[in-house]
Design a protein around this motif. Structure first.
Motif, PDB file in Angstrom:
ATOM      1  N   LEU A 276      12.900  -0.515   7.757  1.00 25.10           N
ATOM      2  CA  LEU A 276      13.257  -1.714   6.992  1.00 25.10           C
ATOM      3  C   LEU A 276      12.085  -2.222   6.160  1.00 25.10           C
ATOM      4  O   LEU A 276      12.238  -2.560   4.979  1.00 25.10           O
ATOM      5  CB  LEU A 276      13.715  -2.831   7.954  1.00 25.10           C
ATOM      6  N   LEU A 277      10.899  -2.229   6.820  1.00 23.71           N
ATOM      7  CA  LEU A 277       9.757  -2.835   6.139  1.00 23.71           C
ATOM      8  C   LEU A 277       8.845  -1.815   5.442  1.00 23.71           C
ATOM      9  O   LEU A 277       7.984  -2.188   4.657  1.00 23.71           O
ATOM     10  CB  LEU A 277       8.912  -3.610   7.172  1.00 23.71           C
ATOM     11  N   GLY A 278       8.978  -0.539   5.784  1.00 24.56           N
ATOM     12  CA  GLY A 278       8.103   0.482   5.228  1.00 24.56           C
ATOM     13  C   GLY A 278       6.757   0.486   5.914  1.00 24.56           C
ATOM     14  O   GLY A 278       5.810   1.115   5.439  1.00 24.56           O
ATOM     15  N   GLN A 279       6.628  -0.201   7.024  1.00 23.07           N
ATOM     16  CA  GLN A 279       5.379  -0.238   7.784  1.00 23.07           C
ATOM     17  C   GLN A 279       5.709  -0.220   9.276  1.00 23.07           C
ATOM     18  O   GLN A 279       6.762  -0.711   9.687  1.00 23.07           O
ATOM     19  CB  GLN A 279       4.593  -1.514   7.445  1.00 23.07           C
TER      20      GLN A 279
ATOM     21  N   LEU B 235       1.207  -5.079  10.970  1.00 21.46           N
ATOM     22  CA  LEU B 235       1.894  -3.973  10.307  1.00 21.46           C
ATOM     23  C   LEU B 235       0.843  -2.987   9.814  1.00 21.46           C
ATOM     24  O   LEU B 235      -0.247  -3.379   9.393  1.00 21.46           O
ATOM     25  CB  LEU B 235       2.729  -4.499   9.130  1.00 21.46           C
ATOM     26  N   THR B 236       1.247  -1.763   9.822  1.00 22.85           N
ATOM     27  CA  THR B 236       0.293  -0.764   9.381  1.00 22.85           C
ATOM     28  C   THR B 236       1.040   0.421   8.788  1.00 22.85           C
ATOM     29  O   THR B 236       2.221   0.662   9.115  1.00 22.85           O
ATOM     30  CB  THR B 236      -0.589  -0.290  10.544  1.00 22.85           C
ATOM     31  N   GLY B 237       0.382   1.125   7.953  1.00 18.44           N
ATOM     32  CA  GLY B 237       0.956   2.322   7.359  1.00 18.44           C
ATOM     33  C   GLY B 237       1.923   2.006   6.240  1.00 18.44           C
ATOM     34  O   GLY B 237       2.261   0.846   5.998  1.00 18.44           O
ATOM     35  N   GLU B 238       2.321   3.029   5.574  1.00 17.06           N
ATOM     36  CA  GLU B 238       3.294   2.860   4.505  1.00 17.06           C
ATOM     37  C   GLU B 238       4.340   3.952   4.638  1.00 17.06           C
ATOM     38  O   GLU B 238       4.007   5.142   4.718  1.00 17.06           O
ATOM     39  CB  GLU B 238       2.602   2.935   3.130  1.00 17.06           C
ATOM     40  N   TYR B 239       5.573   3.581   4.656  1.00 13.58           N
ATOM     41  CA  TYR B 239       6.662   4.525   4.837  1.00 13.58           C
ATOM     42  C   TYR B 239       7.789   4.151   3.890  1.00 13.58           C
ATOM     43  O   TYR B 239       7.859   3.024   3.400  1.00 13.58           O
ATOM     44  CB  TYR B 239       7.160   4.479   6.295  1.00 13.58           C
TER      45      TYR B 239
ATOM     46  N   GLN C 285       9.977 -11.457  15.712  1.00 13.81           N
ATOM     47  CA  GLN C 285      10.079 -12.594  14.777  1.00 13.81           C
ATOM     48  C   GLN C 285       8.800 -12.759  13.955  1.00 13.81           C
ATOM     49  O   GLN C 285       8.817 -13.366  12.888  1.00 13.81           O
ATOM     50  CB  GLN C 285      10.365 -13.883  15.561  1.00 13.81           C
ATOM     51  N   ALA C 286       7.721 -12.170  14.471  1.00 15.65           N
ATOM     52  CA  ALA C 286       6.461 -12.286  13.725  1.00 15.65           C
ATOM     53  C   ALA C 286       6.499 -11.494  12.429  1.00 15.65           C
ATOM     54  O   ALA C 286       5.802 -11.823  11.463  1.00 15.65           O
ATOM     55  CB  ALA C 286       5.315 -11.807  14.610  1.00 15.65           C
ATOM     56  N   VAL C 287       7.349 -10.485  12.386  1.00 15.20           N
ATOM     57  CA  VAL C 287       7.363  -9.631  11.193  1.00 15.20           C
ATOM     58  C   VAL C 287       8.716  -9.617  10.495  1.00 15.20           C
ATOM     59  O   VAL C 287       8.872  -9.028   9.424  1.00 15.20           O
ATOM     60  CB  VAL C 287       6.955  -8.194  11.558  1.00 15.20           C
ATOM     61  N   LEU C 288       9.731 -10.206  11.147  1.00 24.26           N
ATOM     62  CA  LEU C 288      11.091 -10.144  10.588  1.00 24.26           C
ATOM     63  C   LEU C 288      11.698 -11.537  10.515  1.00 24.26           C
ATOM     64  O   LEU C 288      11.301 -12.444  11.250  1.00 24.26           O
ATOM     65  CB  LEU C 288      11.984  -9.268  11.472  1.00 24.26           C
TER      66      LEU C 288
ATOM     67  N   PRO D  12      13.887  -8.389   6.050  1.00 22.36           N
ATOM     68  CA  PRO D  12      12.466  -8.544   5.685  1.00 22.36           C
ATOM     69  C   PRO D  12      12.190  -9.998   5.343  1.00 22.36           C
ATOM     70  O   PRO D  12      13.077 -10.716   4.878  1.00 22.36           O
ATOM     71  CB  PRO D  12      12.300  -7.635   4.457  1.00 22.36           C
ATOM     72  N   LYS D  13      10.977 -10.399   5.594  1.00 22.79           N
ATOM     73  CA  LYS D  13      10.650 -11.778   5.270  1.00 22.79           C
ATOM     74  C   LYS D  13      10.708 -12.015   3.772  1.00 22.79           C
ATOM     75  O   LYS D  13      10.801 -13.144   3.319  1.00 22.79           O
ATOM     76  CB  LYS D  13       9.258 -12.121   5.807  1.00 22.79           C
TER      77      LYS D  13
END
Lengths: 298, 843
Positions: A85-88, A99-103, A121-124, A251-252
């Motif tokens: 969803l977030l690419g990370q 979050l880390t990386g890129e996808y 909830q910290a990232v979404l 995503p936020k």
């Protein structure tokens, strides 16, 4: 490193960035413009059955119709669904979430019996809760551990249940709602058996019955189905968690999409479509969590 | 012969044709009636078949419903729940979801139900009847659910609401409970309209006579339950009035058949017209069958009449000739017959009157022919002796045999005397044996009839039963004998008077007491008897007379004590009894009390003498103790002893004085009283003035009176009564309080009253106030002899007065003394009549 190789690398980075941004999460306007809503689903219980239907599948299909766009189901698993969803990837360390990386971003929203957890909830962003849940301790029928009697005090029931585990083998699935870290089960001397053969929670009960663990964690939607499917072979010992909520995750960066989904949710709850889906996939769940449905339907 | 036959047939042609037609018609109609029965049976059979198919269909539907419920008991969700339950899972965590799955599956079954009988409600109950799952929580459960479960569970039932209930036990070890399906039975029923919109209906009858119609439980009409219960299975019932009325029809046809549930029956009710409408009514068939018979009968009558008319015509001519010849003979005979008829009628009338008289008489009648011995005994004569009419033969010997042997000679003598003309009538009382063997007293009378030659040709008489009279006479004789014995042997004398108050009877005891003889006594009137007896008495104790005794009040014993001097001194007490008997209104009883009187006199003399003898030494003790006290004793003990002797001797002297006074009054019977006309007011005022008032007390209050109150009295004795009463008033009011004296006058009487505010008396004490030596102060703290009120009572009695004593315990007493009042001119002086007048005015 020569210049040409540096140029090639820069070119790759530029192209990759373009590609990545081209796959990035989209808010409501982009989705309408695209004309397609990508639903990230995980085969789990009756939320996403894997046969092209399920509670969350039909719910998001209705949302797509609500938006006037095409619907697309993108299968994922509980380990990668946030990355899709977030690419990370999500990193949890020392109580910190990052979050880390890129996808590649593969979907616009998650709806798969997705438990609302603080670290998530910290990232979404979560929608209004769509479903109630609770994590339970389940044992094979032949286990000498007797189910607790149950009381009006949930905290007391949880403590009693946890004490019954002792040092025996407990089947868990990390990074999911069955992650032992969510419920303080680590560092208690429990022999934690992390299930890694599959990312499908539906596989937990068969694994337990295969004798690979003494207990397993399961959430209520799964227990409802498993108690029918393996009636007399497994038994619920007691609760491990308090009442939880399941909800769609965004995503936020997609607040409008989230808000529109909430409006859609109110609409289907009002017109009875939501009840129809409950009866179809989880009949009787209203009686299990009457407070949830009373508060969210009124 | 053939010709003759033809002629006879020709004469009866109408009958022949009618016979032919009748036979033909009867053949056709009998065939029609057979067909009628066949059609009715076919209709019944068709009706039965139709309803049977219908009942089989409904039974199959009900069975399908039950079978479907059996599938519920096999549901996987139910088994899952039971397995999970056996694993010990709590309802809160896990087991609840299993039950929810069962509920959802059952609800799905209700929605997907395809059976003809729609399921209204599905339940899963445990073995105690507690509901685990209920698809319609708001719908009440069958009341008998628990009972059915305990009876075994499986089966079909109809509950109190008319719902069909299927119970199917869940096949799982250990208390698996049961599945319950509930359906509405009414959906099974059909109704409709037949030809001419005639309605037909179906109802379901439950075992106890209740029934379920299309609109549900119908109101139970009177008699409807009996009508439903009267329907036998498979039998066509025709025209039950209650059911017909219920469907607003004249006649109905019903049939009932059982269904697959115990006690449940399908009853179809059809208008009779719908079933038998195509069949002619049976009575029409009967009338049609009767018509040829009637025609045949009519034709036969017609032929017979015609033939008879022809024969009659011939006979009439012949008869006319005979009539003329006989007419002459008839005229002569007619005259003779009329004469005989008149005689016979008169005889018959006479005979009827005689028999009427005989049967109506209370006495038995007999009629004896001395020449033949033939005797007529009326039925009443026989019944008097207890015989039935057929028991006695008509002969005089029957009577003779019944006469008592001891009476036969006497009866024969009386009858012979009459037959010989010695008596005008024959009459005799004698005994006759009745049928039951006992003898009854009878009175027989008779009279002989003689012919011109003086020969007795007939003796007629009557017989009466006089047993009751003879018995009464016998009992009267016995009673008289008893009474005479009692009178003759009684020690008391008795004299009775007849209604004219003349002496009717005197017994020997009276004659012995008075030395009078019977002959001089009987017939004397009351006045003469009174004078005769008074002449035999001492003048001071004479007889007051019968009339005076009768005038004394009824509540007072009418007695008079006389003292005879003529035959030695003899004291007699006379009592007069007025009897309720009209024949003996008054009886005088005389009792000789000479000995008792002498004993009383001797006792009084002894008491008086003893008192006199005690009085002298007591006076000495009294006097010397007084002297000792006045001589100045120095020793306190001696002085105290002397005071006690003086006080007690004084009290004893008072007792002796009052006792002497009382015995004196009694013994002299008032002879020492000095009666004179005195003013009671003056007497009372003088007594009050001279009364020695106790130390520390106020003198009595005397309420003045308006004028003189004349009485015939002994003034000193009246003063003595007042002193005694006032003395009591002071003594019995130790706490003080006024003593009031007032004069009284009312209704020809006068007197005085004394009131105090002392301790009073209880009703029990009041009853004993005139007893000698009785004292209301039982503790002895109040001085007194207990004779004061006895003396007052004696004095007042000798004055013909009365005392009224009233008291309230703790509040005081009131004593009223009443005497007859004299007129101012002296009239009304003391006389015997003043006493009743006094009582009258006081009551």
């Amino acid at each position: 490193m020569n210049k040409s190789s540096i140029l090639i690398k820069l070119l790759f980075i530029v192209v990759a960035s373009v590609i990545i941004h081209g796959q990035a999460f989209a808010d409501l306007a982009e989705i309408k413009e695209r004309g397609e809503l990508r639903h990230l689903g995980v085969r789990y219980a009756n939320f996403v059955t894997g046969a092209g239907d399920g509670f969350d599948v039909e719910l998001v299909q209705g949302f797509a119709r609500h938006l006037g766009v095409e619907y697309k189901l993108v299968y994922s698993n509980f380990y990668n669904v946030i990355r899709d969803l977030l690419g990370q990837d999500v990193v949890r360390k020392d109580g910190q979430v990052g979050l880390t990386g890129e996808y590649p971003v593969k979907g616009d929203m998650i709806a798969a019996g997705f438990t609302v957890l603080p670290w998530r909830q910290a990232v979404l962003n979560y929608s209004t809760p769509t479903f109630p849940s609770q994590v339970l301790l389940v044992a094979p029928a032949q286990s000498t551990t007797l189910p607790i009697k149950g009381s009006e005090n949930l905290d007391q029931d949880i403590a009693e249940t946890k004490d019954l585990i002792g040092a025996q083998r407990l089947l868990v699935m990390e990074k999911t709602c069955l992650d032992p870290a969510n419920y303080g089960l680590k560092d208690r001397g429990i022999n934690l058996q992390s299930y890694t053969k599959s990312t499908n929670i539906n596989e937990m009960a068969p694994t337990l019955l295969a004798g690979e663990a003494d207990y397993t964690l399961l959430d209520v939607p799964d227990v409802i189905l498993d108690l029918q499917k393996w009636a007399g072979k497994i038994k619920v010992i007691g609760p491990i968690s308090g009442h939880q909520n399941l909800a769609a995750a965004f995503p936020k960066e997609s607040p409008e999409l989230q808000a529109e989904f909430n409006r859609y949710l109110e609409q289907v709850r009002a017109n009875g479509e939501y009840d129809r889906l409950l009866q179809k996939y989880y009949p009787g769940i209203q009686n299990w969590f009457p407070e949830f449905f009373a508060s969210h339907l009124n | 012969m053939f010709t003759l036959l033809l002629q006879r047939l020709q004469a009866r042609i109408t009958t022949v044709v009618a016979w032919f037609f009748a036979v033909y018609s009867i053949l056709i109609i009998s065939h029609s009636m057979l067909s009628w029965h066949q059609m009715k049976q076919d209709s019944d059979r068709y009706f039965f078949q139709e309803v049977r198919q219908r009942s089989e269909l409904l039974s199959n539907l009900i069975d399908d419903f039950h079978q479907e419920n059996r599938q519920h008991a096999l549901l996987y969700e139910v088994k899952a729940y039971l397995k999970n339950r056996d694993l010990g899972m709590s309802m809160r965590y896990g087991l609840g979801s299993s039950l929810l799955a069962v509920e959802q599956r059952l609800k799905q079954h209700v929605n997907d139900w395809l059976g003809a009988i729609s399921v209204d409600q599905l339940l899963y109950v445990d073995d105690e009847g507690d509901v685990l799952v209920n698809t319609e929580p708001a719908t009440p459960l069958p009341d008998a659910l628990g009972r059915w479960l305990k009876q075994g569970g499986n089966g079909l039932y109809v509950d109190g609401e008319g719902r069909l209930v299927s119970l199917q036990a869940v096949d799982y070890p250990n208390n698996a409970g049961a599945m319950v399906s509930i359906a509405n039975l009414r959906v099974l029923l059909s109704t409709g309209d037949g030809v001419n919109k005639m309605p037909w209906r179906e109802i379901l009858v439950v075992g106890d006579g209740r029934y379920i119609g299309m609109r549900g439980e119908e109101p139970l009409l009177p008699g409807m339950q009996q009508a439903m219960e009267s329907i036998k299975m498979g039998e066509v019932v025709e025209n039950d009035a209650v059911v017909a009325n219920w469907m607003d029809l004249d006649k109905v046809i019903m049939i009932g058949l059982p269904l697959a549930v115990d006690g449940l029956r399908l009853v179809r009710i059809m208008p009779r017209e719908l079933i038998y409408g195509h069949i002619p009514e049976f009575h029409v068939m009967v009338v049609a069958a009767a018509l040829p018979i009637l025609m045949l009968f009519g034709a036969h009558l017609l032929d017979k009449t015609r033939l008879a008319a022809e024969q009659l015509k011939t006979g009439i001519a012949l008869a006319e000739q005979r009539r003329k010849s006989a007419e002459k003979q008839n005229l002569a005979l007619s005259s003779e017959i009329q004469q005989r008829v008149r005689v016979e009628r008169a005889l018959k009338t006479s005979e009827e009157r005689w028999m009427l008289a005989v049967s109506g008489a209370n006495d038995g009648i007999w009629d004896w022919n001395p020449e033949t011995g033939q005797t007529f005994f009326s039925d009443r004569w026989k019944r008097l002796l207890g015989f039935y009419p057929g028991d006695i033969a008509d002969h005089i010997s029957e009577r003779d045999m019944l006469i008592h042997p001891e009476d036969q000679e006497r009866v024969s003598l009386a009858l012979d005397q009459h037959l010989q003309g010695a008596t005008h009538y024959y009459q005799c009382e004698f005994r006759m044996r009745c049928k039951d063997g006992h003898y009854a007293w009878v009175y027989e009378r008779g009279r002989a009839l003689h012919d011109r030659d003086g020969k007795v040709i007939r003796v007629t008489g009557s017989l009466s039963d006089i047993s009751d009279r003879r018995q009464a006479e016998f009992e009267l004789e016995q009673r008289n004998a008893q009474l005479n014995a009692m009178f003759d042997t009684s020690p008391d004398g008795m004299v009775s008077f007849d209604p004219q108050m003349a002496i009717q009877f005197v017994n020997p005891a009276f004659l012995s007491m008075t030395s009078l003889d019977m002959s001089s006594m009987l017939g004397l009137d009351a006045v003469a008897f009174s004078n005769l007896l008074n002449g035999l008495c001492d003048p001071s104790a004479g007889f007051i007379g019968v009339d005076t005794m009768r005038q004394q009040p009824l509540d007072s014993p009418s007695s008079n004590v006389i003292e005879l001097t003529s035959a030695g001194k003899r004291v007699l007490e006379i009592k007069l009894i007025e009897s309720a008997s009209a024949s003996i209104p008054v009886i005088l009883f005389f009792r000789d009390i000479t000995a008792e009187t002498e004993v009383d006199r001797m006792k009084s003399e002894f008491v008086s003498m003893a008192a006199h003898e005690l009085r002298t030494p007591m006076a000495s003790i009294y006097g010397y103790s007084e002297l000792l006290l006045h001589s100045g004793l120095k020793d306190p003990l001696q002085e105290e002893s002397a005071k006690t002797i003086y006080k007690e001797a004084g009290l004893m002297a008072s007792i002796i004085d009052e006792f002497l006074d009382l015995t004196r009054i009694e013994s002299r019977k008032g002879a020492n009283f000095v009666f004179e006309r005195v003013d009671l007011q003056q007497v009372v005022e003088a007594a009050v003035d001279s009364y020695p008032v106790p130390e520390g007390r106020a003198a009595p209050d005397l309420e003045p009176c308006a004028g003189p109150l004349w009485v015939y009295a002994d003034a000193n004795k009246i003063k003595q009564t007042l002193n005694n009463i006032v003395s009591n008033a002071y003594k019995y009011s130790p706490q003080g309080g006024a003593v009031r004296v007032a004069l009284l006058s009312a209704d020809g009487c006068c007197g005085f009253e004394v009131r105090d505010h002392g301790i009073g008396m209880t009703p029990e004490q009041l009853e004993r106030v005139y007893e000698r030596f009785y004292r209301a102060d039982s503790a002895g703290t109040i001085p007194g002899t207990g004779l004061g009120m006895s003396i007052v009572k004696e004095i007042v009695d000798f004055h013909g007065g009365n005392i009224r004593f009233s008291s309230e315990y703790g509040k005081g007493s009131k004593v009223e003394l009443w005497l007859p009042e004299m007129a101012a001119d002296g009239a009304g002086a003391k006389s015997e009549t003043s006493v009743p007048q006094l009582r009258q005015c006081l009551h």
